[in-house]
Enzyme design. Structure first.
Site, short mmCIF file in Angstrom:
data_model
loop_
_atom_site.label_atom_id
_atom_site.label_comp_id
_atom_site.label_asym_id
_atom_site.label_seq_id
_atom_site.Cartn_x
_atom_site.Cartn_y
_atom_site.Cartn_z
N LYS A 1 -14.59 -8.73 5.15
CA LYS A 1 -13.51 -9.05 6.08
C LYS A 1 -13.83 -8.59 7.49
O LYS A 1 -14.50 -7.57 7.68
CB LYS A 1 -12.19 -8.39 5.64
CG LYS A 1 -11.65 -8.91 4.34
CD LYS A 1 -10.33 -8.23 4.01
CE LYS A 1 -9.76 -8.75 2.69
NZ LYS A 1 -8.51 -8.07 2.35
N ARG B 1 -1.57 -6.33 -7.59
CA ARG B 1 -0.44 -7.22 -7.28
C ARG B 1 -0.33 -8.38 -8.26
O ARG B 1 0.75 -8.85 -8.54
CB ARG B 1 -0.60 -7.81 -5.88
CG ARG B 1 -0.54 -6.81 -4.77
CD ARG B 1 -0.86 -7.48 -3.46
NE ARG B 1 -2.24 -7.94 -3.52
CZ ARG B 1 -2.90 -8.53 -2.55
NH1 ARG B 1 -2.29 -8.78 -1.42
NH2 ARG B 1 -4.14 -8.89 -2.68
N SER C 1 -2.77 -8.18 3.57
CA SER C 1 -3.13 -7.99 4.98
C SER C 1 -3.30 -9.32 5.68
O SER C 1 -2.93 -9.47 6.85
CB SER C 1 -4.41 -7.16 5.08
OG SER C 1 -4.19 -5.86 4.58
N HIS D 1 0.84 -1.20 0.00
CA HIS D 1 0.00 0.00 0.00
C HIS D 1 0.88 1.25 0.00
O HIS D 1 0.62 2.20 -0.74
CB HIS D 1 -0.88 0.05 1.26
CG HIS D 1 -1.90 -1.02 1.37
ND1 HIS D 1 -2.05 -1.76 2.52
CD2 HIS D 1 -2.83 -1.47 0.51
CE1 HIS D 1 -3.04 -2.62 2.36
NE2 HIS D 1 -3.52 -2.47 1.14
#
Length: 162
Positions: free
Chosen positions: A42, A91, A129, A18
């Protein structure tokens, strides 16, 4: 007219991936607003307010970056920021597929907003994460600093131990 872009995400927690997108984006625009939102899929590690504070701490060294919390649709937040560009970090091809779908939806919601993709530097393409949450209790601070900004390591330790 200044060039203002918005980079949205849940940033739970902020990773070096990030941060890489934030740094690179900040060099492309006059103002970058980082929007901290909620990912309904999430379970959050940090509250939205805590994530804003963590991001502000890390982004303090970039004078043209502002961090704000938002609720609801990202395109609506972009408009509220008086911007027309949304930045997305990618990514992998899997990310690209998800982002492509979201971009098409955003275009339907607001055709005046353009999405700009920045590919993650290869050293961060594996960082997520979820990975950070898994390794924090096991890694020492030097190892963890390969994945997250050093400024947030104490906060991760307070939440996840290690």
């Amino acid at each position: 007219m200044s060039r203002r872009a918005v980079y949205t995400g849940s940033f739970d927690p902020i990773s070096l991936g990030h941060w890489n997108v934030i740094e690179r984006s900040s060099r492309l625009v006059d103002e970058l607003i980082v929007g901290v939102g909620l990912n309904v899929d999430k379970q959050p590690l940090f509250t939205a307010e805590q994530r804003v504070e963590l991001l502000r701490r890390v982004a303090a060294k970039l004078p043209n970056v502002e961090v704000r919390q938002f609720n609801g649709l990202a395109v609506r937040f972009v408009r509220e920021c008086d911007a027309r560009v949304i930045v997305r970090g990618v990514r992998s091809l899997t990310d690209m597929e998800t982002e492509f779908t979201m971009t098409l939806a955003n275009r339907k919601l607001d055709p005046g907003i353009e999405t700009v993709f920045l590919m993650a530097d290869d050293e961060f393409s594996h960082v997520s994460s979820s990975l950070i949450k898994q390794i924090t209790p096991l890694a020492d601070d030097e190892e963890l600093a390969r994945f997250v900004p050093r400024e947030i390591i104490p906060d991760l330790r307070a939440r996840l131990g290690g």
